[in-house]
Design a protein around this motif. Sequence first.
Motif, mmCIF file in Angstrom:
data_model
loop_
_atom_site.group_PDB
_atom_site.id
_atom_site.type_symbol
_atom_site.label_atom_id
_atom_site.label_comp_id
_atom_site.label_asym_id
_atom_site.label_seq_id
_atom_site.Cartn_x
_atom_site.Cartn_y
_atom_site.Cartn_z
ATOM 1 N N PHE A 114 2.804 -5.851 -1.912
ATOM 2 C CA PHE A 114 3.961 -5.507 -1.097
ATOM 3 C C PHE A 114 4.412 -6.766 -0.373
ATOM 4 C CE2 PHE A 114 5.856 -4.052 2.961
ATOM 5 C CZ PHE A 114 6.977 -3.438 2.422
ATOM 6 N N ASP B 21 5.417 1.942 -2.388
ATOM 7 C CA ASP B 21 6.816 2.330 -2.246
ATOM 8 C C ASP B 21 7.579 1.279 -1.446
ATOM 9 O OD1 ASP B 21 6.374 2.771 0.488
ATOM 10 O OD2 ASP B 21 6.410 4.948 0.326
ATOM 11 N N PHE B 22 8.877 1.502 -1.236
ATOM 12 C CA PHE B 22 9.720 0.485 -0.602
ATOM 13 C C PHE B 22 9.391 0.259 0.867
ATOM 14 C CE2 PHE B 22 11.782 4.514 0.052
ATOM 15 C CZ PHE B 22 12.340 4.446 1.318
ATOM 16 N N LYS B 23 8.594 1.144 1.465
ATOM 17 C CA LYS B 23 8.143 0.961 2.838
ATOM 18 C C LYS B 23 6.743 0.352 2.912
ATOM 19 C CE LYS B 23 10.913 4.601 5.007
ATOM 20 N NZ LYS B 23 10.874 5.827 5.857
ATOM 21 N N GLY B 24 6.178 0.034 1.775
ATOM 22 C CA GLY B 24 4.853 -0.574 1.748
ATOM 23 C C GLY B 24 3.711 0.405 1.764
ATOM 24 N N ARG B 25 4.005 1.677 1.533
ATOM 25 C CA ARG B 25 2.956 2.695 1.539
ATOM 26 C C ARG B 25 2.327 2.794 0.143
ATOM 27 N NH1 ARG B 25 6.815 7.011 4.519
ATOM 28 N NH2 ARG B 25 7.944 6.523 2.591
ATOM 29 N N LYS C 221 -0.639 9.642 -1.606
ATOM 30 C CA LYS C 221 -0.008 8.580 -0.823
ATOM 31 C C LYS C 221 -0.847 8.312 0.420
ATOM 32 C CE LYS C 221 4.442 8.260 -0.355
ATOM 33 N NZ LYS C 221 5.870 8.494 0.028
ATOM 34 N N LYS D 34 -0.626 7.109 4.108
ATOM 35 C CA LYS D 34 0.364 6.958 5.173
ATOM 36 C C LYS D 34 -0.303 7.130 6.526
ATOM 37 C CE LYS D 34 4.757 8.887 6.830
ATOM 38 N NZ LYS D 34 5.786 9.945 6.617
ATOM 39 N N ASN D 35 -0.121 6.135 7.404
ATOM 40 C CA ASN D 35 -0.712 6.184 8.756
ATOM 41 C C ASN D 35 -2.212 6.459 8.704
ATOM 42 O OD1 ASN D 35 1.861 5.794 9.895
ATOM 43 N ND2 ASN D 35 2.266 7.995 9.853
ATOM 44 N N TYR E 26 6.905 2.465 -8.836
ATOM 45 C CA TYR E 26 8.142 2.739 -8.109
ATOM 46 C C TYR E 26 9.262 1.891 -8.692
ATOM 47 C CZ TYR E 26 7.656 5.962 -4.238
ATOM 48 O OH TYR E 26 7.543 7.101 -3.494
ATOM 49 N N GLY F 99 13.973 3.777 -5.968
ATOM 50 C CA GLY F 99 13.086 4.658 -5.220
ATOM 51 C C GLY F 99 12.573 5.840 -6.022
#
Length: 274
Positions: free
Chosen positions: A29, A72-76, A89, A91-92, A111, A115
């Motif tokens: 990423f 993904d595009f948010k770095g997740r 996934k 996430k957090n 990805y 998206g």
Amino acid sequence: MEISTSSLQTVLVASIQTGSDVPRRLACFGSSEVWISGIDDVIEGWNMEEEFAVKDIFQTGSGRRPTDLTVDFKGRLMYSDHYQRKIFKRKNRHVKEVMCFRKWRPSGICYTSKGELLIGLSNKNYSKKLIRRYFGRKCIQEIHFDENGIPFFKPGDLAIFVEENKNTDICVTDCQAKSVLVFDESGSVRFKYSGSHVIAEFKPGCLATDSLYHIFIVDTGNDLIHVLDQYGQLLGFIDDACGVTGTTGIAVDSENRVWVTECHTSKIKVLKYS
């Protein structure tokens, strides 16, 4: 144009000693973050800007190694679980199930620039394989048969890996058929690559692409990486002459640097090529 089949000119940018037991997959990423997984159920996230600090580490929960990784595009991070027939996934610092298949086993995932999620799928007994494109949970494309109804992919229990090129081509490794198929965005075959320039048996695995439309294919049968242009022409190899051996995983970052795993040293090596 004359095709060069020699080793590419590379510069070793970094060498990271991971804690992974035989690293197999990785996903980048930006220019400094990378996720890696090995033969166990542990996934590690590393940050190059923080002197290669481990920013996250967790277990898949299933006790199984992930089949493939993408970001993904948010770095997740997202990863496929072939055995559970699910995609998860991160996430957090929590793992969430995002897709579950009743009849299919996911292998390669990627990805796209829009998206969407490209997924390589095999049925339970590995007699059928296909590529699906999802927007959210909705399947919007399926690549399975040619115009004559003949399957594109060979039956068998080996994975199919998928990557979108920057020209929106869909690049697929059919590990069972020992070949790489490249489709245009509509799902029509543009070319097939079978590694005829090598001496030993061509055994393609993971693949990656860069912003210049190059395609990088890991070949475990010859212990090297094939580099193709967008038309399927071989440009050269990344091999032991470039300081890389035992590669199983590959990814390209936002600066077109190639990140590879070395399974026998448990290292990630970052290369700048020309």
